[in-house]
Design an enzyme around this catalytic site. Sequence first.
Site, PDB file in Angstrom:
ATOM      1  N   HIS A 183    -155.926 -35.387-165.069  1.00  0.00           N
ATOM      2  CA  HIS A 183    -155.204 -35.178-166.331  1.00  0.00           C
ATOM      3  C   HIS A 183    -156.130 -35.438-167.518  1.00  0.00           C
ATOM      4  O   HIS A 183    -155.669 -35.770-168.605  1.00  0.00           O
ATOM      5  CB  HIS A 183    -153.978 -36.087-166.422  1.00  0.00           C
ATOM      6  CG  HIS A 183    -152.844 -35.697-165.511  1.00  0.00           C
ATOM      7  ND1 HIS A 183    -152.847 -35.955-164.176  1.00  0.00           N
ATOM      8  CD2 HIS A 183    -151.677 -35.049-165.763  1.00  0.00           C
ATOM      9  CE1 HIS A 183    -151.724 -35.513-163.622  1.00  0.00           C
ATOM     10  NE2 HIS A 183    -150.997 -34.948-164.560  1.00  0.00           N
ATOM     11  N   GLU A 231    -149.556 -21.402-161.589  1.00  0.00           N
ATOM     12  CA  GLU A 231    -150.539 -21.139-162.655  1.00  0.00           C
ATOM     13  C   GLU A 231    -151.210 -19.778-162.495  1.00  0.00           C
ATOM     14  O   GLU A 231    -151.487 -19.086-163.472  1.00  0.00           O
ATOM     15  CB  GLU A 231    -151.605 -22.234-162.699  1.00  0.00           C
ATOM     16  CG  GLU A 231    -151.168 -23.512-163.391  1.00  0.00           C
ATOM     17  CD  GLU A 231    -150.202 -24.339-162.570  1.00  0.00           C
ATOM     18  OE1 GLU A 231    -150.014 -24.026-161.374  1.00  0.00           O
ATOM     19  OE2 GLU A 231    -149.619 -25.290-163.120  1.00  0.00           O
TER      20      GLU A 231
HETATM   21  C1  TPP Z   1    -150.583 -27.107-160.154  1.00  0.00           C
HETATM   22  C2  TPP Z   1    -149.778 -28.011-160.994  1.00  0.00           C
HETATM   23  N1  TPP Z   1    -149.086 -27.530-162.029  1.00  0.00           N
HETATM   24  C3  TPP Z   1    -148.363 -28.328-162.821  1.00  0.00           C
HETATM   25  C4  TPP Z   1    -148.305 -29.679-162.603  1.00  0.00           C
HETATM   26  C5  TPP Z   1    -147.499 -30.603-163.524  1.00  0.00           C
HETATM   27  N2  TPP Z   1    -146.376 -31.173-162.803  1.00  0.00           N
HETATM   28  C6  TPP Z   1    -146.438 -32.391-162.221  1.00  0.00           C
HETATM   29  S1  TPP Z   1    -145.073 -32.760-161.330  1.00  0.00           S
HETATM   30  C7  TPP Z   1    -144.335 -31.288-161.788  1.00  0.00           C
HETATM   31  C8  TPP Z   1    -142.980 -30.947-161.276  1.00  0.00           C
HETATM   32  C9  TPP Z   1    -142.983 -31.009-159.780  1.00  0.00           C
HETATM   33  O1  TPP Z   1    -141.758 -30.575-159.276  1.00  0.00           O
HETATM   34  P1  TPP Z   1    -141.429 -30.697-157.750  1.00  0.00           P
HETATM   35  O2  TPP Z   1    -142.512 -30.066-156.944  1.00  0.00           O
HETATM   36  O3  TPP Z   1    -140.057 -30.207-157.543  1.00  0.00           O
HETATM   37  O4  TPP Z   1    -141.532 -32.257-157.446  1.00  0.00           O
HETATM   38  P2  TPP Z   1    -140.626 -33.404-158.078  1.00  0.00           P
HETATM   39  O5  TPP Z   1    -141.397 -33.941-159.226  1.00  0.00           O
HETATM   40  O6  TPP Z   1    -139.332 -32.820-158.481  1.00  0.00           O
HETATM   41  O7  TPP Z   1    -140.496 -34.387-156.971  1.00  0.00           O
HETATM   42  C10 TPP Z   1    -145.171 -30.542-162.601  1.00  0.00           C
HETATM   43  C11 TPP Z   1    -144.853 -29.214-163.146  1.00  0.00           C
HETATM   44  C12 TPP Z   1    -149.063 -30.158-161.524  1.00  0.00           C
HETATM   45  N3  TPP Z   1    -149.110 -31.461-161.231  1.00  0.00           N
HETATM   46  N4  TPP Z   1    -149.785 -29.319-160.741  1.00  0.00           N
END
Ligand code: TPP
Lengths: 324, 324, 341, 341
Positions: free
Chosen positions: B127, B60
Amino acid sequence: MPATTYVEAIRQGIWEEMEKDERVFVLGEDVGIYGGAFKVTEGMLERFGEWRVIDTPISESAIVGAAIGAALMGLRPIAEMQFADFISCAFDQITNFAAKSRYRWNAGVPIVIRGPSGGGVHGGPFHSQNPEMYYVHTPGLKVVCPSSAYDAKGLIKSAIRDPDPVLFFEHKFLYRRVKEELPAEDFTVPIGKAAVRRTGSDISVITYGAMVYTALDAAKELEKEGIDLEVLDLRSLLPFDREAVLESVKRTSKVILLHEDTRIGGFAGELAAVISEEAFEYLDGPIRRITAPDTPVPYSPPLEEFFLPKISDVMRVARELYAY
Amino acid sequence: MPATTYVEAIRQGIWEEMEKDERVFVLGEDVGIYGGAFKVTEGMLERFGEWRVIDTPISESAIVGAAIGAALMGLRPIAEMQFADFISCAFDQITNFAAKSRYRWNAGVPIVIRGPSGGGVHGGPFHSQNPEMYYVHTPGLKVVCPSSAYDAKGLIKSAIRDPDPVLFFEHKFLYRRVKEELPAEDFTVPIGKAAVRRTGSDISVITYGAMVYTALDAAKELEKEGIDLEVLDLRSLLPFDREAVLESVKRTSKVILLHEDTRIGGFAGELAAVISEEAFEYLDGPIRRITAPDTPVPYSPPLEEFFLPKISDVMRVARELYAY
Amino acid sequence: MNVKTISTLSPVSGPINELKVPSEELQLQLLYFMKLTRELEYRIERKLYRQGKVLGGVYVGRGQEAIAAGACIGLRKSDVICPSHRDMAAFLIRGMSLRVILAQYMGRKTGATRGRDANMHMGDLDLNIIPFISMLGDHVPVAAGAGLAFKARGEDNVAVCFFGDGATSRGDWHEGVNMASVLKLPVVYICNNNQYAYSTPLERQMAVENVADRAVAYGMPGEIVDGNDVLAVWDASERAIARARAGQGPTLIECKTFRLTGHSAHDDAAYVPRELMAHWEERDPILRLERALVETGVITKSGIDKVQERVQNEIDEAIQLAENDPYPDPEDCLKDVYFEQ
Amino acid sequence: MNVKTISTLSPVSGPINELKVPSEELQLQLLYFMKLTRELEYRIERKLYRQGKVLGGVYVGRGQEAIAAGACIGLRKSDVICPSHRDMAAFLIRGMSLRVILAQYMGRKTGATRGRDANMHMGDLDLNIIPFISMLGDHVPVAAGAGLAFKARGEDNVAVCFFGDGATSRGDWHEGVNMASVLKLPVVYICNNNQYAYSTPLERQMAVENVADRAVAYGMPGEIVDGNDVLAVWDASERAIARARAGQGPTLIECKTFRLTGHSAHDDAAYVPRELMAHWEERDPILRLERALVETGVITKSGIDKVQERVQNEIDEAIQLAENDPYPDPEDCLKDVYFEQ
Ligand SMILES: Cc1ncc(C[n+]2csc(CCOP(=O)(O)OP(=O)(O)O)c2C)c(N)n1
Ligand SMILES: Cc1ncc(C[n+]2csc(CCOP(=O)(O)OP(=O)(O)O)c2C)c(N)n1
Ligand SMILES: [Mg+2]
Ligand SMILES: [Mg+2]
C-alpha cells in the site's frame, strides 16, 4: 565434440539439473508433448514424466503463482513463458508475490522464469519484446541475459540452483545462430559477473544479449581505423557487475552503453548513473547511449531494422567519442 | 477563498471535466456509493449517475481493458486503482493494449489511470509502492506525478483531455497534508513541463512527488550554511522536461537526483544518462542520487523511516557535493 | 443452480441437525479459538488501533470467525494454509502465538514478518502458513502450486486457501482454480461470502447468486454452507479435505456469512442497511455455538465465562509482552532482500 | 451440463434441419466469404509464407471459416468486432480489402497497421474492428468496454468478441466476461473450440467438457453450436445479438470445430491423431455448405466453380497490388507513438 547451439545449451543445462536434483521441474504451455515452442524442453516429458514436465493451461499468472507455491513447499520450478512478451501477464505475481517473499517472511522463492525475448526475427510488437527492465527495477529478483551458448548453459544452471527468483531472458535471435563447443563436465557461470569479450583501450562498450555481437562486429571494423573498443558483456543485469563496469570505464575513460531495449528507463540509464556517480573523475567524454528508440518493436523489415541498434550506430558514436 | 487540499483538487478537476464533457466517466472499485477509498469521487454518483460513475468488480485488468474499449468507442474513461500498488494487476493491459494501440493502428486510447501511490503512511509493501518506472519505460504512455494541489488539479485536467493514455500517480501522503488556494476559473498544467520550486545557484535538486517537500525543507536548512539549492519539480516523468533539467544543471553545474522510488532502474538513472550525455561539459562534480534503497517498502515505523529519503540525506549529499 | 445450504446449528437457538459433528473436545477447541479470535481482533481494532499502537490498515473478521476455525481445526501439521485478511482463527489454530501476532500488528521485530509487513500478512514456513499479499486472489494459484508439490511428491497433504466473494472476480482466482482443477490438485478453496467487497454488494461483483455457482466452470464440486455455523463448516471442510487427500482434486466451499463491522478500522459501513446488519448480528457464530454447546451439555454457561476469562488473560499477557518487544533496527530495512549466508 | 449442440447441416451430406435460415442471398454471401477466406489463407500460408514474402508467424483458420462468417454476416456497420487469430472472414465481411490484408502480411505501408504489426493484428476504426493483441484474452474486457460505451450512450450496438478454447484460461477472459455480465453489457462472446491450444488438448486446458459450461459462472446463457455449420452459427449469433441489443446482456456461444492445420505455419501438428484430423476433414465447413446449397438449389455445382474462380481472381489481383506496394520508410518507425498534430 560438435558445437552446441545456444538453445540446445539451455536444454542441456535444464536436463542436467533435472537429472541431478529431483526437486527441479518444468511447467508451462506446450512444454510437454510438444517440447516447447522453441524445443527447449524436447524429450523431457518422456525422460522425467508428467509431474516434472507439466503442460499447463494458458495462464501465465497461475504458472508463476503455482511455481511460487511449489517452491515454497520445497521444489525448484522452472516456468517457461512461450514468448517473454507474455511475462507481462504474470507481472503481478512476479513483482509482488515472488520478489517480496523473502524480505517479508524470510521464505525464499527459488524459481526460474525463462523465455525467448528480443527482436530481429520479424515477430512484431508482441513477439520481440525485451522485458528485462521491468524486473531489474524490482528488488528481490535476479535478471540474467546470456549471449553465448556457454553462458546460457552455465547461467541456467546457476539460476536453477539459486535460492531466489531468477528471470532468465533468452535471446531468440541467438537460439540457433550462435554455437560453440561446451565442456563435457558440469560447469556454472555465476550470476552477477560480467565478461570482457574483447579488451580494448579507447572506449568501453557495455552491453548484453544479442548486442554483444553488434559491438564485437563494430569493434572489428573500427580496428581498421585504429579505434580500439573494449566490449563488456554484462551477462546479468540484476545484480550486475559494478566492479567490472567501473574497472573498464576507469581504464578507457570513454563509454558507450548499448542495448536492444528501448531508451527511456533502459538499463543504460542505471549504468550512466553508476558511472557518473562513481567514476566521474575518470571520464574523458560524455557517456553515450545507443539503444532502440522509444517505440514498440515494429514488424516490417525496414522498420525493425531501423529500430534495432546497428553496427553502424556503434561505429558512428565510437568515432564521435574517439574524436572528443 | 479557502485553501483546497491536494485530494480535493483532484476531485474538483475530475468533476469539472465531467461537467464539461459528457464523454468523461469514472470506473473502479467502490467509486460509486462509497465515493472511493480516499473519497476522490465523492458525490459523483449522485450528480452524474451510474453510467458515468461505475462501481466495478475487483478486476483491475478488466477495469483498464474496459476503459480501453470504451475509449476506442469515443468515451474518456478515468480508471481508479484503489491503491496504485494494484496497478500491477493491470500491467499487461496498460503496457500492451493501451500503450501500443496508436502506434499499431493509429487509434488513440485516451484513458486516465489514477490512484494513490507512495509511502509515509505505514501502508507496508502493498500500500506504499511507487510504480511509475514500470510505465515510464513503456513508450506510448504518459506518466504524471503532481506534488501540489494546483498541479494535481491542472494536471488531472490535462490528463483527461489528453489523446493518449496517462498514468496519474497521486501521492497519498500529500492528500490532506498540502493545500493552497486555487483559481476559480478553469486552468490546466501542461504535461511534460517542470516547475522550478526554488531557484538556487549551487546545486540543482531534481525531484518529483512528495520528495519536492523534502528538497525544499533541506534547502531551507542549507541556506543557513550558505548552500543555495535549486529545486526542480519534474511534475511529469513521461514526457519529462528535458530542457528544464539541462538548463538548471548547466546553470548550477552540480546535481542531486532525488526520488522516493527505489534506486536501480529508478528515474534518476534516466536523468543521469541525459545529463551526462548532454551536459557533460557543464558538470563540476559527480551526479549524486538520493533514492530509497532497493527493498520493498517496509511497514514498521523505524524501517519505513530508514527507507524513505530524508531531509538529512539531502543535506549530507548537498554538503559533500558543495565541497567537491 | 439448485444448491442446498448445509446447516447444523439453528440460526438463533441451539442445534437443529444431526449431521456428523466433531468430538466434544474439538467442539470446545473451536469455541476457544473463535472466542480468542473475537477478543484478539477486538483489542486490535477497538483498542490498540485507536490508541495509535497499531498503524496502517486493520481488517478484522468479526462475525466470520467460524469459517477459518471450522476449516482449519481438522488439518494436519503437514497441510498448508493460505489465509486471507479475515481469517485470524487460522493463524491461532496453526499455532502462531498471540505475542507474535500482536508484535506483527505493532510493527515489532518479534512479529511474524519482523516489522516488514503489516497486519494479516503473516506467514511461517514452520507452521505451514503462506502469507497473504494484498493483491486479492494472488494466493489462489500459489495454493495450487503448494498442492502441486504435494501431488508431485506423492504426499497426501492438502492446501487450504481462503478468500472473499470479491476476490473471485480477479483473473488470478480464475487461473488458479482452473489450474488446480485441470491438474486435480489437492486444494480446498474456501470462500467467505460476506456479501460485500468493501462497499460493493455481491450483485455488483458477480451475476450469479452463489459463489459456489462458479465451481461448475471448473468441473469441481461447489458446496454452500452456513458460514456462521462452525460445525457445518467443519463438516464440509472434512469432506473436501478427504476428497483432496484421496486425489480427487479441488473443492470450492462457499460459506455464507456477514462482516459485522466496516471493511477496515476506518470504515463505518454506512452503506450497509441497518436491518441487514441486525439480522446478522442475531446470527453471530460465537453465540450460536455457545447456545448449542450449552444445550447439548458440552459446556455450562459458567464454563463459557471461564473460556472468556482465559482468552482475556492470554491476550492481556501477550499485549504486555508485545508492547515491550523491540522495534526492528532501522538498518534491518536492508536485509533479506536476497538470500544471505 | 445438459447442452444440445445445434446443427442445421448434416456433417457429411446436405441440410438436415429446418431451423431458421438466412436468406438465399445471405447464404451465397456466406459461401463467397468462406471460400475467399480459405483461398486467401491458403495463399498466405502455403504460398507467400513459403516464398519468404510473409515473415514472422502465420496462423490460419482452415476448417473454422464458418465461425467468424456466421457470426459477422448479420452485424450492422455500427457494431464493433474484436476478432482473434483465426477469424479472417470477419475482416473480409467487415469490408477490409484484400489488398490491405495482404499488404499487412507482407509488411507494407498500405497494410492495416502500416507495417507496424504483423498478420491478424489488423484494426480499423472506420470498419469498427478492434485489433487483437497477442496476449490471449486481453481483448475480452476491451470488448466489454466497447459494449459499455454503447450502453452508456443508449445505443443498441453490440460488440462481438472472438477467442479460442485456450484463451478462456486467461485471467483477463474471466475478468472481462464477468464484468460484461455484471453490467449486462451488449457483448456476444464467441469461442472457437477447436479442441487444441497449440499442442495442448482441451482436457489439459479445462476440467469441463464444454467451454459453454463456463457461462454458468457468469449467469449468462451458454450455447453450443456446430461450428462447422455456418447456418447454425448464424442462427445462434442472431439470437445472441438480438439479446444484446435488447439490453439483456452478454451470451457465450461455443462453436465446436477443429483446426485443419498446424497451430502456425511452422507446426505440422504431429501431436494430432491422424484419424481425428481425417474425421474433421470430412466435416469441412465449406464442403458442407456447398452440398447444402446445391441440394436446396440455391446454387449449382458450376455456380460454385464460378465463385471459386472469382475468389482466385480477386486474390491474384490483390497479391499483385500488395506485392508492388511500398514498404514503410524506415524513419516511420518513430511516428505515432503519441498523438501528432
Ligand atoms: C487486486 C486488489 N484490488 C483491490 C484491493 C483493495 N481491497 C482490499 S479488500 C477489498 C474488498 C475485498 O472483498 P472480498 O474479497 O469480498 O473480501 P472481504 O473483505 O469482504 O472479506 C478490496 C477491494 C486489493 N487488496 N487487491
Ligand atoms: C497470454 C498468451 N500466452 C501464450 C500465447 C502463445 N499462444 C499463441 S496462440 C496459443 C494457443 C491458443 O489456443 P486457443 O485459444 O485455443 O486458440 P486456437 O489457436 O486454438 O484458435 C498460444 C499458447 C499467447 N499468444 N498469449
Ligand atoms: Mg466480501
Ligand atoms: Mg483452440
